[in-house]
Design an enzyme around this catalytic site. Structure first.
Site, PDB file in Angstrom:
ATOM      1  N   THR A 184       0.971  -1.399   0.122  1.00  0.00           N
ATOM      2  CA  THR A 184       0.180  -0.113   0.438  1.00  0.00           C
ATOM      3  C   THR A 184       0.937   1.405  -0.368  1.00  0.00           C
ATOM      4  OG1 THR A 184      -1.501  -1.364   1.146  1.00  0.00           O
ATOM      5  CG2 THR A 184      -2.271   1.399   1.214  1.00  0.00           C
ATOM      6  N   GLY A 212      -1.171  -2.400   6.009  1.00  0.00           N
ATOM      7  CA  GLY A 212      -2.166  -3.953   6.003  1.00  0.00           C
ATOM      8  C   GLY A 212      -2.852  -3.101   7.549  1.00  0.00           C
TER       9      GLY A 212
HETATM   10  N1  GLY Z   1      -5.762  -3.486   1.265  1.00  0.00           N
HETATM   11  C1  GLY Z   1      -5.181  -3.873   3.404  1.00  0.00           C
HETATM   12  C2  GLY Z   1      -5.972  -2.563   3.445  1.00  0.00           C
HETATM   13  O1  GLY Z   1      -7.011  -2.077   2.793  1.00  0.00           O
HETATM   14  O2  GLY Z   1      -7.036  -2.431   4.889  1.00  0.00           O
END
Ligand code: GLY
Length: 583
Positions: free
Chosen positions: A393, A486
């Site tokens: 991310t 995450g």
């Molecule tokens: N893909 C990680 C989140 O959206 O928390």
């Protein structure tokens, strides 16, 4: 044209040391070191992102007279090129926009959605057993991407420069190429086996069958062409040639996404979730992210506790944070999901009275087990024994000359998403379907569990932890912050906010400071290696915390408005990002 270079890696930034204001060495038994980065400063504007070239792309928009949205969109698109393992056109995310004149905050949900043929049992085998590899790798793991629609919607509503202009820097980076950093090289090497399974991904990241090395040039001609098409007609991603290419790639590889799914995709404007913390108003992302709800819940649980008087990272304060985190993540597992599909008890969860009641459960001298915080059977707990971390991310933060702000977190979920590139487009596709609870109590990539509220359904949005946040004081911007990571995102943002609002740190110290993380399950208090002295560690263990020492996680960035109105901005030492202020 020569490839683009960026300034230097975080380690070389450290060794140049001009940017490090404090090197703190605690204790002697466990060596503990915390380096605090000097923030960038500006009276004018600021861009912070996870990569120097992306920050430069956003700053260029501000220099050309653009506002925070122009800067944020250019930065986000550049991230898609230079940080292809973390976020991109094949993913989705959330953005908060603060308009300084009105004092209002608006939220945009451009998260991925489940394809129309995705159902509750999608990732179960014939015996009803969950098959996590299917929700994490390959075409079945891919949710309908929202990045292009989201960035365009944000720009249409609030941007000032022409759309084609904000797309331009990323298109140039993709076509001209850029020098691969240590971080990108290590991500490619670490995922080489997965990427090798997909011809299109291998062609980009494993040329000649070998992972790209640091110092080599990565040119992405398909992606450059895709960006060129998007610059002219963004809807091409959903209804034109790009949509056709994605749907064909899905059909050829057992994926579910069709042209109809792409055509149906819509970003959703949502009311941000806002609540008070002392004299501040904290605004963050509402469901389908769990970030805002649990950030506010944890701040409510901390309540009036005088953390400042205890002192930064006093064991009493760390213990309270850990216990607060457990309560929030236990509620998350049970109650959070896509609000367009399930009833999420948001008002109760962020109600200070609810926090007052639950605060009574916390024992100041004893760490409670997950079963005490919320009952969980031993079989479930057993599954967490081998929980593995995955960070990914990206977050970016932009403040413009008028003090409008964008706080945006976006992602393709796991590193390199599903590990596949849609043939002919250069687009790395997400594995966001893994953020659904594919079966009750089956942990996702981040070890998070969920139940009915977050089960798979057609068109539904998987629950997220992304927590782009804007803090106001008297309706004026006080800080903007966010992080990847995450499940750890919410607790990272919490601690950075406390570092600034309670412990009076500037942006550099606040994002650098060592962190802890607890998510109820697994039953470990994650603690940053080299960040805590032996006495503190002993005090936490004496209370019964099961400590797990980890290298740093997250890759936060933040912009803070100081008392004199000066902006300070910082990108996390744990990544390779950079803050750049206007002069
Ligand atoms: N893909 C990680 C989140 O959206 O928390």
């Amino acid at each position: 044209m020569p490839p683009l270079l960026f300034r230097c890696s975080p380690l070389s930034r450290l060794s140049r040391s001009a940017s490090v204001i404090g090197l703190l060495v605690f204790g002697s038994v466990t060596p503990a070191v915390a380096a605090f980065i000097q923030p960038a400063r500006s009276d004018r504007d600021m861009v912070v992102s996870a990569h120097p070239l992306a920050t430069a792309a956003g700053s260029a928009m501000l220099r050309q007279g653009g506002n925070a949205v122009d800067g944020a969109v250019a930065t986000a698109l550049a991230i898609a090129v230079v940080e292809p393992f973390s976020a991109g056109l094949g993913g989705g995310g959330f953005a908060l926009w603060h308009e300084s004149e009105s004092g209002e905050v608006t939220a945009l949900d451009f998260r991925e959605r489940a394809p129309a043929t995705a159902g509750r049992d999608l990732y179960l085998n014939a015996a009803g057993e969950p098959q996590s590899q299917l929700s994490r790798n390959g075409h079945l793991a891919v949710g309908v991407p929202g990045t292009v629609a989201g960035l365009y919607a944000l720009h249409q509503r609030y941007g000032e420069l022409p759309w084609a202009r904000v797309v331009q820097p990323s298109r140039v980076m993709a076509s001209q190429g850029f020098v691969v950093s240590d971080l990108l090289a290590s991500e490619i090497a670490g995922n080489a086996e997965r990427l090798a399974q997909n011809l299109a991904a291998a062609a980009v990241f494993l040329p000649d069958g070998k992972p790209l090395q640091a110092g080599e040039v990565l040119r992405q001609s398909d992606l450059a062409q895709t960006l060129g098409q998007i610059a002219v007609e963004p809807q091409d991603f959903y209804e034109g040639e790009i949509a056709k290419a994605i749907a064909a790639d899905m059909q050829a590889n057992g994926g579910l996404i069709t042209q109809a799914d792409l055509k149906a995709y819509q970003p959703i404007w949502r009311d941000p979730i806002c609540g008070p913390f002392r004299q501040y108003e904290i605004c963050s992302m509402p469901p389908p992210s769990s970030g805002g709800v649990h950030l506010l819940q944890m701040l409510n649980l901390i309540g009036d506790t005088d953390l400042a008087a205890q002192g930064w990272h006093h064991p009493n304060g760390l213990h309270l944070l850990a216990e607060v985190m457990k309560i929030a993540y236990a509620d998350r597992a049970e109650h959070l999901g896509d609000p367009d599909f399930v009833e999420v008890p948001i008002a109760a969860l962020v109600n200070p009275a609810y926090a007052d009641a639950r605060r009574q459960e916390i024992e100041p001298q004893r760490a409670r087990s997950a079963e005490e915080v919320k009952a969980s059977d031993t079989e479930t707990l057993e599954r967490y024994r081998n929980f593995k971390e995955s960070n990914d991310t990206t977050h970016l933060t932009v403040v413009d000359r008028d003090r409008n702000a964008v706080s945006m977190t976006y992602t393709i979920n796991g590193r390199f998403g599903a590990g596949v590139v849609a043939a002919g487009t250069g687009i790395v596709l997400n594995n966001e379907m893994d953020d659904f609870a594919i079966a009750p109590d089956t942990p996702n990539l981040f070890g998070l569990v969920g139940g009915e509220a977050n089960s798979v359904a057609p068109g539904k949005t998987p629950l997220s932890s992304m927590t782009p946040t804007i803090v106001l004081e008297d309706s004026q911007l006080r800080m903007a912050v966010g992080s990847p990571g995450g499940s750890t995102i919410i607790t990272t943002v919490l601690q950075i906010i406390l570092n600034v609002l309670v412990h009076d740190m500037d942006a550099g110290a606040a994002v650098s400071a060592p962190r802890i993380h607890h998510q109820w399950l697994p039953e470990t208090l994650r603690i940053e290696q080299y960040g805590f002295d032996r006495l503190t560690v002993d005090a936490l263990e004496a209370r019964g915390h099961q400590l797990q020492f980890r290298r740093g996680w997250g890759n936060a960035n933040a912009i803070v408005v100081g008392p004199n109105g000066e902006l300070t901005g910082a990108a996390d030492l744990r990544g390779e990002g950079i803050a750049q202020g206007g002069r």
